[in-house]
Design a protein around this motif. Structure first.
Motif, PDB file in Angstrom:
ATOM      1  N   ALA A  49       5.068  10.275  -6.040  1.00 50.54           N
ATOM      2  CA  ALA A  49       4.438  10.253  -7.702  1.00 50.54           C
ATOM      3  C   ALA A  49       3.440   9.417  -7.884  1.00 50.54           C
ATOM      4  O   ALA A  49       2.834   9.748  -8.932  1.00 50.54           O
ATOM      5  N   GLY A  50       3.074   8.448  -7.024  1.00 55.25           N
ATOM      6  CA  GLY A  50       2.231   7.478  -7.198  1.00 55.25           C
ATOM      7  C   GLY A  50       1.934   6.580  -5.997  1.00 55.25           C
ATOM      8  O   GLY A  50       2.746   6.446  -4.985  1.00 55.25           O
ATOM      9  N   MET A  51       0.902   5.980  -5.888  1.00 57.55           N
ATOM     10  CA  MET A  51       0.468   5.192  -4.818  1.00 57.55           C
ATOM     11  C   MET A  51       0.115   3.565  -5.230  1.00 57.55           C
ATOM     12  O   MET A  51      -0.477   3.491  -6.223  1.00 57.55           O
ATOM     13  N   ILE A  52       0.823   2.733  -4.489  1.00 57.24           N
ATOM     14  CA  ILE A  52       0.393   1.330  -4.452  1.00 57.24           C
ATOM     15  C   ILE A  52      -0.219   0.853  -3.541  1.00 57.24           C
ATOM     16  O   ILE A  52       0.170   1.021  -2.243  1.00 57.24           O
ATOM     17  N   ILE A  53      -1.432   0.354  -3.619  1.00 62.57           N
ATOM     18  CA  ILE A  53      -2.537  -0.193  -2.673  1.00 62.57           C
ATOM     19  C   ILE A  53      -2.706  -1.516  -2.604  1.00 62.57           C
ATOM     20  O   ILE A  53      -3.057  -2.235  -3.902  1.00 62.57           O
ATOM     21  N   GLY A  54      -2.379  -2.214  -1.405  1.00 66.27           N
ATOM     22  CA  GLY A  54      -2.420  -3.815  -1.338  1.00 66.27           C
ATOM     23  C   GLY A  54      -4.171  -4.198  -1.572  1.00 66.27           C
ATOM     24  O   GLY A  54      -4.952  -3.486  -1.085  1.00 66.27           O
ATOM     25  N   LEU A  55      -4.381  -4.934  -2.387  1.00 58.15           N
ATOM     26  CA  LEU A  55      -5.714  -5.560  -2.755  1.00 58.15           C
ATOM     27  C   LEU A  55      -5.853  -6.797  -2.284  1.00 58.15           C
ATOM     28  O   LEU A  55      -5.125  -7.836  -2.529  1.00 58.15           O
ATOM     29  N   PRO A  56      -6.562  -6.819  -1.090  1.00 58.84           N
ATOM     30  CA  PRO A  56      -6.816  -8.050  -0.272  1.00 58.84           C
ATOM     31  C   PRO A  56      -7.590  -9.299  -0.934  1.00 58.84           C
ATOM     32  O   PRO A  56      -8.801  -9.780  -0.248  1.00 58.84           O
ATOM     33  N   LEU A  57      -7.050  -9.748  -2.184  1.00 60.89           N
ATOM     34  CA  LEU A  57      -7.881 -10.746  -2.555  1.00 60.89           C
ATOM     35  C   LEU A  57      -7.831 -12.098  -1.736  1.00 60.89           C
ATOM     36  O   LEU A  57      -7.160 -12.397  -0.965  1.00 60.89           O
ATOM     37  N   ASN A  58      -8.771 -13.108  -1.981  1.00 60.76           N
ATOM     38  CA  ASN A  58      -9.058 -14.165  -1.161  1.00 60.76           C
ATOM     39  C   ASN A  58      -7.995 -15.004  -1.923  1.00 60.76           C
ATOM     40  O   ASN A  58      -7.574 -14.996  -2.961  1.00 60.76           O
ATOM     41  N   MET A  59      -7.706 -16.134  -1.245  1.00 59.64           N
ATOM     42  CA  MET A  59      -6.721 -17.074  -1.672  1.00 59.64           C
ATOM     43  C   MET A  59      -7.200 -17.733  -3.099  1.00 59.64           C
ATOM     44  O   MET A  59      -6.055 -18.082  -3.779  1.00 59.64           O
ATOM     45  N   ASP A  60      -8.335 -17.956  -3.458  1.00 60.20           N
ATOM     46  CA  ASP A  60      -8.572 -18.345  -4.642  1.00 60.20           C
ATOM     47  C   ASP A  60      -8.861 -17.149  -5.635  1.00 60.20           C
ATOM     48  O   ASP A  60      -9.270 -17.400  -6.976  1.00 60.20           O
ATOM     49  N   GLY A  61      -8.369 -15.990  -5.302  1.00 55.85           N
ATOM     50  CA  GLY A  61      -8.359 -14.959  -6.310  1.00 55.85           C
ATOM     51  C   GLY A  61      -9.776 -14.128  -6.376  1.00 55.85           C
ATOM     52  O   GLY A  61      -9.763 -13.189  -7.033  1.00 55.85           O
ATOM     53  N   LEU A  78      -9.314  13.574  -4.009  1.00 55.59           N
ATOM     54  CA  LEU A  78      -8.667  14.583  -2.994  1.00 55.59           C
ATOM     55  C   LEU A  78      -7.144  14.296  -3.496  1.00 55.59           C
ATOM     56  O   LEU A  78      -6.183  15.216  -2.847  1.00 55.59           O
ATOM     57  N   THR A  79      -6.742  13.860  -4.459  1.00 57.22           N
ATOM     58  CA  THR A  79      -5.290  13.967  -5.022  1.00 57.22           C
ATOM     59  C   THR A  79      -5.204  13.727  -6.609  1.00 57.22           C
ATOM     60  O   THR A  79      -6.343  13.114  -6.945  1.00 57.22           O
ATOM     61  N   SER A  80      -4.211  14.037  -7.082  1.00 59.68           N
ATOM     62  CA  SER A  80      -4.124  13.755  -8.502  1.00 59.68           C
ATOM     63  C   SER A  80      -2.933  12.551  -8.780  1.00 59.68           C
ATOM     64  O   SER A  80      -3.003  12.186 -10.062  1.00 59.68           O
ATOM     65  N   LEU A  81      -2.737  11.912  -7.756  1.00 58.50           N
ATOM     66  CA  LEU A  81      -1.661  10.953  -7.788  1.00 58.50           C
ATOM     67  C   LEU A  81      -2.405   9.822  -8.476  1.00 58.50           C
ATOM     68  O   LEU A  81      -3.523   9.414  -8.207  1.00 58.50           O
ATOM     69  N   PRO A  82      -1.543   9.013  -9.346  1.00 58.28           N
ATOM     70  CA  PRO A  82      -1.858   7.709  -9.917  1.00 58.28           C
ATOM     71  C   PRO A  82      -1.911   6.717  -8.936  1.00 58.28           C
ATOM     72  O   PRO A  82      -1.196   6.744  -8.042  1.00 58.28           O
ATOM     73  N   ILE A  83      -3.108   5.655  -8.698  1.00 58.85           N
ATOM     74  CA  ILE A  83      -3.061   4.602  -7.983  1.00 58.85           C
ATOM     75  C   ILE A  83      -3.131   3.401  -8.697  1.00 58.85           C
ATOM     76  O   ILE A  83      -3.763   3.283  -9.481  1.00 58.85           O
ATOM     77  N   ALA A  84      -2.474   2.357  -8.196  1.00 59.33           N
ATOM     78  CA  ALA A  84      -2.427   0.997  -8.782  1.00 59.33           C
ATOM     79  C   ALA A  84      -2.679   0.058  -7.522  1.00 59.33           C
ATOM     80  O   ALA A  84      -1.864   0.222  -6.417  1.00 59.33           O
ATOM     81  N   PHE A  85      -3.291  -1.105  -7.790  1.00 59.67           N
ATOM     82  CA  PHE A  85      -3.470  -2.172  -6.894  1.00 59.67           C
ATOM     83  C   PHE A  85      -2.355  -2.875  -7.029  1.00 59.67           C
ATOM     84  O   PHE A  85      -1.875  -3.220  -8.136  1.00 59.67           O
ATOM     85  N   TRP A  86      -1.946  -3.810  -5.836  1.00 58.09           N
ATOM     86  CA  TRP A  86      -1.270  -4.925  -5.870  1.00 58.09           C
ATOM     87  C   TRP A  86      -1.629  -6.047  -5.087  1.00 58.09           C
ATOM     88  O   TRP A  86      -2.079  -5.769  -3.880  1.00 58.09           O
ATOM     89  N   ASP A  87      -1.462  -7.116  -5.393  1.00 50.85           N
ATOM     90  CA  ASP A  87      -2.332  -8.575  -4.973  1.00 50.85           C
ATOM     91  C   ASP A  87      -1.396  -8.467  -3.593  1.00 50.85           C
ATOM     92  O   ASP A  87      -0.106  -8.979  -3.633  1.00 50.85           O
ATOM     93  N   GLU A  88      -2.056  -8.609  -2.450  1.00 50.05           N
ATOM     94  CA  GLU A  88      -1.331  -8.335  -1.239  1.00 50.05           C
ATOM     95  C   GLU A  88      -1.504  -9.819  -0.591  1.00 50.05           C
ATOM     96  O   GLU A  88      -1.538  -9.895   0.535  1.00 50.05           O
ATOM     97  N   ARG A  89      -2.194 -10.779  -1.223  1.00 48.79           N
ATOM     98  CA  ARG A  89      -2.341 -12.139  -0.508  1.00 48.79           C
ATOM     99  C   ARG A  89      -1.021 -12.627   0.215  1.00 48.79           C
ATOM    100  O   ARG A  89       0.119 -12.400  -0.490  1.00 48.79           O
ATOM    101  N   LEU A  90      -1.217 -13.051   1.390  1.00 47.69           N
ATOM    102  CA  LEU A  90      -0.078 -13.431   2.128  1.00 47.69           C
ATOM    103  C   LEU A  90       0.973 -12.458   2.477  1.00 47.69           C
ATOM    104  O   LEU A  90       1.921 -12.788   3.208  1.00 47.69           O
ATOM    105  N   SER A  91       0.703 -11.042   2.429  1.00 51.31           N
ATOM    106  CA  SER A  91       1.732 -10.328   2.722  1.00 51.31           C
ATOM    107  C   SER A  91       2.190 -10.150   4.349  1.00 51.31           C
ATOM    108  O   SER A  91       3.169 -10.139   4.815  1.00 51.31           O
ATOM    109  N   THR A  92       0.874 -10.041   4.942  1.00 51.91           N
ATOM    110  CA  THR A  92       0.978  -9.796   6.451  1.00 51.91           C
ATOM    111  C   THR A  92       1.323 -11.183   6.834  1.00 51.91           C
ATOM    112  O   THR A  92       2.350 -11.179   7.897  1.00 51.91           O
ATOM    113  N   MET A  93       1.056 -12.540   6.671  1.00 55.04           N
ATOM    114  CA  MET A  93       1.665 -13.733   7.074  1.00 55.04           C
ATOM    115  C   MET A  93       3.101 -13.797   6.741  1.00 55.04           C
ATOM    116  O   MET A  93       3.836 -14.195   7.726  1.00 55.04           O
ATOM    117  N   ALA A  94       3.603 -13.459   5.453  1.00 52.21           N
ATOM    118  CA  ALA A  94       4.951 -13.350   5.267  1.00 52.21           C
ATOM    119  C   ALA A  94       5.851 -12.450   6.262  1.00 52.21           C
ATOM    120  O   ALA A  94       6.975 -12.809   6.756  1.00 52.21           O
TER     121      ALA A  94
END
Length: 160
Positions: free
Chosen positions: A70-82, A101-117
């Motif tokens: 029903a929707g997509m959450i896309i990681g937003l790779p902000l720098n550590m200082d935002g 290409l899609t009618s789905l709603p899309i929201a960004f989510w701050d992904e800082r440190l996700s890969t490191m965690a």
């Protein structure tokens, strides 16, 4: 700005029992994670090896349709200082290109440190380098999606 790109709060109005798809966009891969029907738990799904935008987008839309997302959450790779760097620009460009290409709603989510965690968790589990490489992107997508799901649960009106 794309009409599909919405604030996270908008996802509170989505139909019940509809899944969300989490994305960790990398230059070589796209990690995918899927929520459960109650949108409480994120589970790593798969990793798409990036080829060209058209192929990547088609694979992504196919996964979304297959799982009735029903929707997509896309990681937003902000720098550590935002601040926003080249990776954020690339992510925003991807969303601008996929939105038609899609009618789905899309929201960004701050992904800082996700890969490191996720990498730290895999190291603690004594996963081999090959195993980490195979799962880190989809696990990072699950980490991103879980953060958004947790936020949505805190934002939702509580039943009396």
């Amino acid at each position: 700005m794309s009409a599909n790109l919405v604030p996270l709060e908008t996802f509170l109005d989505l139909p019940d029992h509809a899944r969300l798809l989490g994305l960790d966009l990398g230059s070589k891969t796209i990690g995918l994670a899927l929520s459960d029907l109650e949108r409480q738990i994120a589970t790593p799904l798969e990793t798409i090896r990036r080829v060209k935008f058209g192929f990547d987008a088609a694979a992504l839309v196919k996964v979304a349709e297959l799982h009735r997302v029903a929707g997509m959450i896309i990681g937003l790779p902000l720098n550590m200082d935002g601040s926003e760097g080249p990776r954020v620009q690339s992510t925003r460009a991807f969303v601008r290109n996929i939105a038609p290409l899609t009618s789905l709603p899309i929201a960004f989510w701050d992904e800082r440190l996700s890969t490191m965690a996720v990498t730290r968790t895999l190291l603690a589990a004594d996963a081999s380098r090959a195993k980490r490489a195979a799962v880190v992107d989809k696990m990072a997508a699950a980490y991103i999606l879980q953060g958004a799901l947790d936020r949505l649960m805190r934002m939702a009106p509580q039943a009396e």
